[in-house]
Enzyme design. Sequence first.
Site, mmCIF file in Angstrom:
data_model
loop_
_atom_site.group_PDB
_atom_site.id
_atom_site.type_symbol
_atom_site.label_atom_id
_atom_site.label_comp_id
_atom_site.label_asym_id
_atom_site.label_seq_id
_atom_site.Cartn_x
_atom_site.Cartn_y
_atom_site.Cartn_z
ATOM 1 N N GLN A 46 -1.333 5.361 2.437
ATOM 2 C CA GLN A 46 -2.004 5.054 1.169
ATOM 3 C C GLN A 46 -3.453 4.613 1.364
ATOM 4 O O GLN A 46 -4.213 4.570 0.401
ATOM 5 C CB GLN A 46 -1.245 3.953 0.413
ATOM 6 C CG GLN A 46 0.146 4.375 -0.031
ATOM 7 C CD GLN A 46 0.828 3.272 -0.804
ATOM 8 O OE1 GLN A 46 1.448 2.401 -0.217
ATOM 9 N NE2 GLN A 46 0.700 3.284 -2.122
ATOM 10 N N GLY A 79 3.838 -4.023 -1.623
ATOM 11 C CA GLY A 79 3.929 -3.248 -0.398
ATOM 12 C C GLY A 79 2.802 -2.240 -0.345
ATOM 13 O O GLY A 79 2.294 -1.818 -1.394
ATOM 14 N N HIS A 111 10.945 2.095 -0.262
ATOM 15 C CA HIS A 111 9.804 2.721 -0.961
ATOM 16 C C HIS A 111 8.637 2.911 0.008
ATOM 17 O O HIS A 111 8.066 4.009 0.097
ATOM 18 C CB HIS A 111 9.385 1.858 -2.158
ATOM 19 C CG HIS A 111 8.170 2.356 -2.853
ATOM 20 N ND1 HIS A 111 8.196 2.859 -4.134
ATOM 21 C CD2 HIS A 111 6.870 2.451 -2.442
ATOM 22 C CE1 HIS A 111 6.964 3.247 -4.470
ATOM 23 N NE2 HIS A 111 6.144 3.001 -3.465
ATOM 24 N N GLU A 112 8.286 1.864 0.751
ATOM 25 C CA GLU A 112 7.155 1.958 1.686
ATOM 26 C C GLU A 112 7.470 2.936 2.815
ATOM 27 O O GLU A 112 6.622 3.717 3.234
ATOM 28 C CB GLU A 112 6.799 0.578 2.257
ATOM 29 C CG GLU A 112 6.388 -0.460 1.219
ATOM 30 C CD GLU A 112 5.374 0.058 0.221
ATOM 31 O OE1 GLU A 112 4.499 0.854 0.603
ATOM 32 O OE2 GLU A 112 5.464 -0.310 -0.963
ATOM 33 N N CYS A 169 3.964 2.252 -7.847
ATOM 34 C CA CYS A 169 3.311 2.553 -6.578
ATOM 35 C C CYS A 169 1.803 2.441 -6.773
ATOM 36 O O CYS A 169 1.277 2.930 -7.776
ATOM 37 C CB CYS A 169 3.683 3.971 -6.161
ATOM 38 S SG CYS A 169 2.931 4.497 -4.609
ATOM 39 N N LEU A 170 1.120 1.808 -5.825
ATOM 40 C CA LEU A 170 -0.334 1.644 -5.978
ATOM 41 C C LEU A 170 -1.065 2.989 -5.975
ATOM 42 O O LEU A 170 -2.178 3.076 -6.489
ATOM 43 C CB LEU A 170 -0.893 0.735 -4.879
ATOM 44 C CG LEU A 170 -0.404 -0.720 -4.908
ATOM 45 C CD1 LEU A 170 -1.052 -1.517 -3.789
ATOM 46 C CD2 LEU A 170 -0.685 -1.370 -6.256
ATOM 47 N N HIS A 184 6.846 6.540 2.191
ATOM 48 C CA HIS A 184 5.443 6.967 2.344
ATOM 49 C C HIS A 184 5.181 7.499 3.761
ATOM 50 O O HIS A 184 4.340 8.378 3.942
ATOM 51 C CB HIS A 184 4.489 5.797 2.081
ATOM 52 C CG HIS A 184 4.242 5.516 0.626
ATOM 53 N ND1 HIS A 184 3.682 6.435 -0.237
ATOM 54 C CD2 HIS A 184 4.457 4.402 -0.119
ATOM 55 C CE1 HIS A 184 3.568 5.901 -1.437
ATOM 56 N NE2 HIS A 184 4.041 4.665 -1.404
HETATM 57 NI NI NI Z 1 4.134 3.408 -3.050
#
Ligand code: NI
Length: 186
Positions: free
Chosen positions: A50, A45, A140-141, A98-99, A144
């Site tokens: 991000q 995701g 999670h996304e 998380c990226l 953000h």
């Molecule tokens: Ni994340």
Amino acid sequence: MILPVFAFGSPVLRKIAVDIAPDYQGLNELIDNMFETMKAADGVGLAAPQVGLSIRLFVMDARGYAENEPSLANFRKVFINAHIIEKGGEEEIIEEGCLSIPNIHEDVLRPGKILIRYVDADFSPVEEWYEGMAARIIQHEYDHLDGIMFPDLVNPLKKTLLRGKLRDISKGKVAVKYKMVFPLKK
Ligand code: NI
């Protein structure tokens, strides 16, 4: 085009993102780029904040979970102007990463089901319940978009233990294979 991923500590990751209009400049290209960026970084995701954009859009590719959840076999989707309107089901503990926070994984407790309202790539309105891994990744996304990151949700002791590592990530002191923007890098 692969976009740089903004690291923990970047102010854009703490903003409340806004809805966009159908004529948002370069939308299709942005969506393509986000899928490409997510894939290059082995993510499941990626949310627009991000990549530095405070808009309510995220992409997801959950096909890798199809072995355990066959319904995810074709799950590659974009969610635009996303709003979770209900949460339910049993709470579950699942490890998340998380990226924007490379190399850190922690258990996070979240509701098992969610009802989300969004528009698809054609701006057609959709309202759907999700459960299982899809519900987990969506939450999670979605966080953000509201400036929330998973370390905010871990228990207080873990949070304290993470503080130094998160600061290192903000400074760029982390081994990562994809391109990132580090807010505190000198
Ligand atoms: Ni994340």
